[in-house]
Scaffold this motif. Structure first.
Motif, PDB file in Angstrom:
ATOM      1  N   THR A 215     -18.683 -16.034  26.565  1.00  0.00           N
ATOM      2  CA  THR A 215     -19.963 -15.789  26.047  1.00  0.00           C
ATOM      3  C   THR A 215     -20.608 -17.075  25.566  1.00  0.00           C
ATOM      4  N   VAL A 216     -21.932 -17.360  26.244  1.00  0.00           N
ATOM      5  CA  VAL A 216     -22.665 -18.647  25.806  1.00  0.00           C
ATOM      6  C   VAL A 216     -24.094 -18.001  25.028  1.00  0.00           C
ATOM      7  N   ARG A 217     -24.259 -18.588  23.982  1.00  0.00           N
ATOM      8  CA  ARG A 217     -25.177 -18.316  23.138  1.00  0.00           C
ATOM      9  C   ARG A 217     -26.102 -19.532  22.933  1.00  0.00           C
ATOM     10  N   PRO A 218     -27.547 -19.511  23.736  1.00  0.00           N
ATOM     11  CA  PRO A 218     -28.380 -20.726  23.387  1.00  0.00           C
ATOM     12  C   PRO A 218     -28.774 -20.610  22.065  1.00  0.00           C
ATOM     13  N   LEU A 219     -29.297 -21.549  21.524  1.00  0.00           N
ATOM     14  CA  LEU A 219     -29.681 -21.711  20.046  1.00  0.00           C
ATOM     15  C   LEU A 219     -30.989 -22.641  20.088  1.00  0.00           C
ATOM     16  N   LEU A 220     -32.165 -21.758  19.229  1.00  0.00           N
ATOM     17  CA  LEU A 220     -33.426 -22.357  19.188  1.00  0.00           C
ATOM     18  C   LEU A 220     -33.254 -23.514  18.299  1.00  0.00           C
ATOM     19  N   ASP A 221     -33.712 -24.702  18.514  1.00  0.00           N
ATOM     20  CA  ASP A 221     -33.905 -25.868  17.821  1.00  0.00           C
ATOM     21  C   ASP A 221     -35.321 -25.944  17.091  1.00  0.00           C
ATOM     22  N   ILE A 222     -35.325 -27.132  16.265  1.00  0.00           N
ATOM     23  CA  ILE A 222     -36.687 -27.017  15.417  1.00  0.00           C
ATOM     24  C   ILE A 222     -38.011 -27.120  16.228  1.00  0.00           C
ATOM     25  N   THR A 223     -37.537 -27.717  17.432  1.00  0.00           N
ATOM     26  CA  THR A 223     -38.904 -28.205  18.219  1.00  0.00           C
ATOM     27  C   THR A 223     -39.259 -26.925  18.976  1.00  0.00           C
ATOM     28  N   GLY A 224     -38.537 -25.764  19.059  1.00  0.00           N
ATOM     29  CA  GLY A 224     -38.732 -24.470  19.851  1.00  0.00           C
ATOM     30  C   GLY A 224     -38.041 -24.643  21.291  1.00  0.00           C
ATOM     31  N   ASP A 225     -37.057 -25.686  21.761  1.00  0.00           N
ATOM     32  CA  ASP A 225     -36.363 -25.579  22.935  1.00  0.00           C
ATOM     33  C   ASP A 225     -35.015 -24.929  22.539  1.00  0.00           C
ATOM     34  N   ARG A 226     -34.421 -24.470  23.707  1.00  0.00           N
ATOM     35  CA  ARG A 226     -33.311 -24.109  23.551  1.00  0.00           C
ATOM     36  C   ARG A 226     -32.449 -24.624  24.752  1.00  0.00           C
ATOM     37  N   HIS A 227     -31.769 -25.652  24.321  1.00  0.00           N
ATOM     38  CA  HIS A 227     -30.736 -26.672  24.856  1.00  0.00           C
ATOM     39  C   HIS A 227     -29.465 -26.689  24.501  1.00  0.00           C
ATOM     40  N   PHE A 228     -29.164 -26.093  23.231  1.00  0.00           N
ATOM     41  CA  PHE A 228     -28.136 -26.389  22.464  1.00  0.00           C
ATOM     42  C   PHE A 228     -27.409 -24.900  22.553  1.00  0.00           C
ATOM     43  N   CYS A 229     -26.069 -25.135  22.565  1.00  0.00           N
ATOM     44  CA  CYS A 229     -25.341 -23.815  22.785  1.00  0.00           C
ATOM     45  C   CYS A 229     -24.125 -23.636  21.759  1.00  0.00           C
ATOM     46  N   GLU A 230     -23.860 -22.257  21.634  1.00  0.00           N
ATOM     47  CA  GLU A 230     -22.389 -21.999  21.101  1.00  0.00           C
ATOM     48  C   GLU A 230     -21.681 -21.373  22.309  1.00  0.00           C
ATOM     49  N   VAL A 231     -20.525 -21.777  22.606  1.00  0.00           N
ATOM     50  CA  VAL A 231     -19.853 -20.960  23.832  1.00  0.00           C
ATOM     51  C   VAL A 231     -18.436 -20.401  22.950  1.00  0.00           C
ATOM     52  N   LEU A 232     -18.160 -19.026  23.457  1.00  0.00           N
ATOM     53  CA  LEU A 232     -16.873 -18.505  22.778  1.00  0.00           C
ATOM     54  C   LEU A 232     -16.041 -18.258  23.937  1.00  0.00           C
ATOM     55  N   PHE A 233     -14.959 -18.602  23.802  1.00  0.00           N
ATOM     56  CA  PHE A 233     -13.733 -17.974  24.816  1.00  0.00           C
ATOM     57  C   PHE A 233     -12.700 -17.075  24.290  1.00  0.00           C
ATOM     58  N   ASP A 234     -12.887 -15.929  24.861  1.00  0.00           N
ATOM     59  CA  ASP A 234     -11.997 -14.821  24.474  1.00  0.00           C
ATOM     60  C   ASP A 234     -10.945 -14.490  25.553  1.00  0.00           C
ATOM     61  N   ASP A 235      -9.708 -15.005  25.422  1.00  0.00           N
ATOM     62  CA  ASP A 235      -8.566 -14.731  26.181  1.00  0.00           C
ATOM     63  C   ASP A 235      -9.003 -14.970  27.947  1.00  0.00           C
ATOM     64  N   VAL A 236      -9.735 -16.136  27.966  1.00  0.00           N
ATOM     65  CA  VAL A 236     -10.203 -16.635  29.341  1.00  0.00           C
ATOM     66  C   VAL A 236      -8.992 -17.343  30.216  1.00  0.00           C
ATOM     67  N   ALA A 237      -8.932 -16.666  31.336  1.00  0.00           N
ATOM     68  CA  ALA A 237      -7.708 -16.958  32.333  1.00  0.00           C
ATOM     69  C   ALA A 237      -8.489 -18.021  33.117  1.00  0.00           C
ATOM     70  N   LEU A 238      -7.635 -19.366  32.876  1.00  0.00           N
ATOM     71  CA  LEU A 238      -7.819 -20.389  33.733  1.00  0.00           C
ATOM     72  C   LEU A 238      -6.930 -20.760  34.713  1.00  0.00           C
ATOM     73  N   PRO A 239      -7.081 -21.254  35.868  1.00  0.00           N
ATOM     74  CA  PRO A 239      -6.127 -21.451  36.921  1.00  0.00           C
ATOM     75  C   PRO A 239      -5.298 -22.816  36.456  1.00  0.00           C
ATOM     76  N   ALA A 240      -4.154 -22.966  37.003  1.00  0.00           N
ATOM     77  CA  ALA A 240      -3.326 -24.199  36.814  1.00  0.00           C
ATOM     78  C   ALA A 240      -4.115 -25.442  36.739  1.00  0.00           C
ATOM     79  N   ASP A 241      -4.857 -25.504  37.836  1.00  0.00           N
ATOM     80  CA  ASP A 241      -5.679 -26.867  38.146  1.00  0.00           C
ATOM     81  C   ASP A 241      -6.774 -26.981  37.407  1.00  0.00           C
TER      82      ASP A 241
END
Length: 396
Positions: A215-241
């Motif tokens: 889950t990616v949550r863009p956050l609003l900064d003081i200038t009104g831009d959205r470039h900064f995010c919080e990212v949550l990982f809930d049992d994400v299956a990644l490959p070995a490589d």
């Protein structure tokens, strides 16, 4: 007080790291074509927008740079790069940032993820990611900081546990610029031990951000831009490589990566569009006062010194060194300078003789006044950097 031998040796090292360096003629020759390209590409773009520069996300612009052969400049030609020197990339970066080009789309991938994969990645990872980065087709965000650890990267809590098919990722990251726009993240995670183990047990992963459980949550900064995010990982299956380099070598790898992030022109040019816009205004006036001239001198002298220091680090990077301590020093001084420029300009305008100030200048000043506190956060807070410097000098 007489320094002990460890301190004396460390001080000598930091002095030597800021060697005098010149850009070779063949790399300096890149400046003209880049300026001509930018004059056309940025025509009509107002300074308040150009001041966002490496926070300005424009994938089409990044791909236009790639068509010129200007992404992956330092990558070997066999991976789609240009095989150029660190000085060539310095020239390109300097011109892009001074002009206020929107470089955010490719910046992280080109500046640090590509060199990281080149040095520590498998051959399969190099062949998959590096040509795509050089073509402007693959962008990355960085997953280092976390809500409970900030710039204390050794305290990372996000975990990747081994599974039958690779890894299972759990945790969250913050300060992940452009994670809502990039297909991949390069994440520092813990693959063994606990946060109390500090540097041990850390590894780096290439994370496909389209995978289930993210889950990616863009956050609003003081200038009104959205470039900064919080990212949550809930049992994400990644490959070995997904693992880059050796398991448990993440601290060594991320330290080398941060030398690229902390040493370049972006650590001293973030307020340069404002400075140029102010200078353009001053040129329209019949005269300037002594205080304004003093401010101009301070701006010019500090820019020259910081640029020379950054060039010295480029020389060391070109030799394949890892100037971690020197890069931290430049980053600390450079961001302090970047933060000071809006204040200097505001003070100069306050003491002007009532001359009308162009709206474009005021808008640019307003943006940088709002965003400048972040300059000493990105790439490591000032407190963390000064701890690194003190430790490197043998003072703690």
């Amino acid at each position: 007080m007489v320094a002990n031998s460890r301190e004396a040796h460390a001080v000598q090292d930091i002095t030597l790291s800021f060697e005098s360096a010149r850009i070779p003629p063949e790399d300096e020759a890149l400046r003209g074509p880049v300026r001509r390209f930018l004059a056309e590409a940025l025509r009509g773009m107002p300074p308040a927008l150009r001041a966002r520069s490496w926070m300005g996300f424009d994938a089409d612009f990044s791909r236009a740079l790639a068509r010129q052969g200007w992404l992956g400049l330092t990558l070997p030609t066999r991976y789609g790069g240009a095989g150029r020197s660190a000085f060539a990339r310095f020239v390109l970066s300097e011109e892009l940032l001074a002009a206020g080009a929107p470089v955010s789309a490719h910046w992280i991938a080109d500046r640090q993820t590509a060199p990281l994969i080149l040095r520590y990645g498998s051959e399969a990872q190099r062949e998959r990611f590096l040509p795509a980065i050089a073509r402007g087709e693959m962008f990355f965000s960085i997953g280092m900081s976390e809500p409970d650890t900030g710039s204390d990267l050794a305290g990372v809590r996000t975990r990747a546990l081994r599974s039958d098919t690779g890894w299972v990722l759990r945790g969250r990251k913050i300060w992940t610029t452009n994670a809502h726009r990039t297909p991949y993240m390069c994440a520092l995670v813990r693959t063994s031990g606990t946060p109390q183990d500090r540097h041990k047990g850390l590894s780096q992963m290439l994370v496909d951000l389209s995978l289930p459980g993210i889950t990616v949550r863009p956050l609003l900064d003081i200038t009104g831009d959205r470039h900064f995010c919080e990212v949550l990982f809930d049992d994400v299956a990644l490959p070995a490589d997904a693992l880059i380099g050796q398991e448990g070598s993440g601290w060594e790898q991320v330290t080398a990566e941060l030398a690229f992030e902390r040493s370049g022109p972006e650590r001293l040019l973030s307020s340069m569009v404002l400075a140029d816009t102010w200078l353009a205004h001053l040129r329209t006036l019949p005269a300037v006062d002594a205080a304004t001239l003093a401010t101009l001198g301070r701006l010019a002298s500090r820019t020259a010194v910081l640029r020379a220091m950054s060039l010295g680090i480029a020389a060391r990077l070109e030799r394949g060194e890892q100037p971690v301590l020197a890069a931290s020093f430049v980053k600390d001084l450079g961001t302090e300078f970047e933060q000071a420029v809006p204040l200097w300009v505001a003070q100069a305008l306050d003491h002007s003789d009532g001359a009308a100030v162009p709206p474009a200048l005021l808008q640019t000043l307003a943006y940088l006044t709002q965003i400048q506190p972040s300059f000493s956060l990105r790439g490591g807070t000032r407190q963390i950097l000064r701890g690194i410097i003190a430790r490197g000098l043998g003072l703690r």
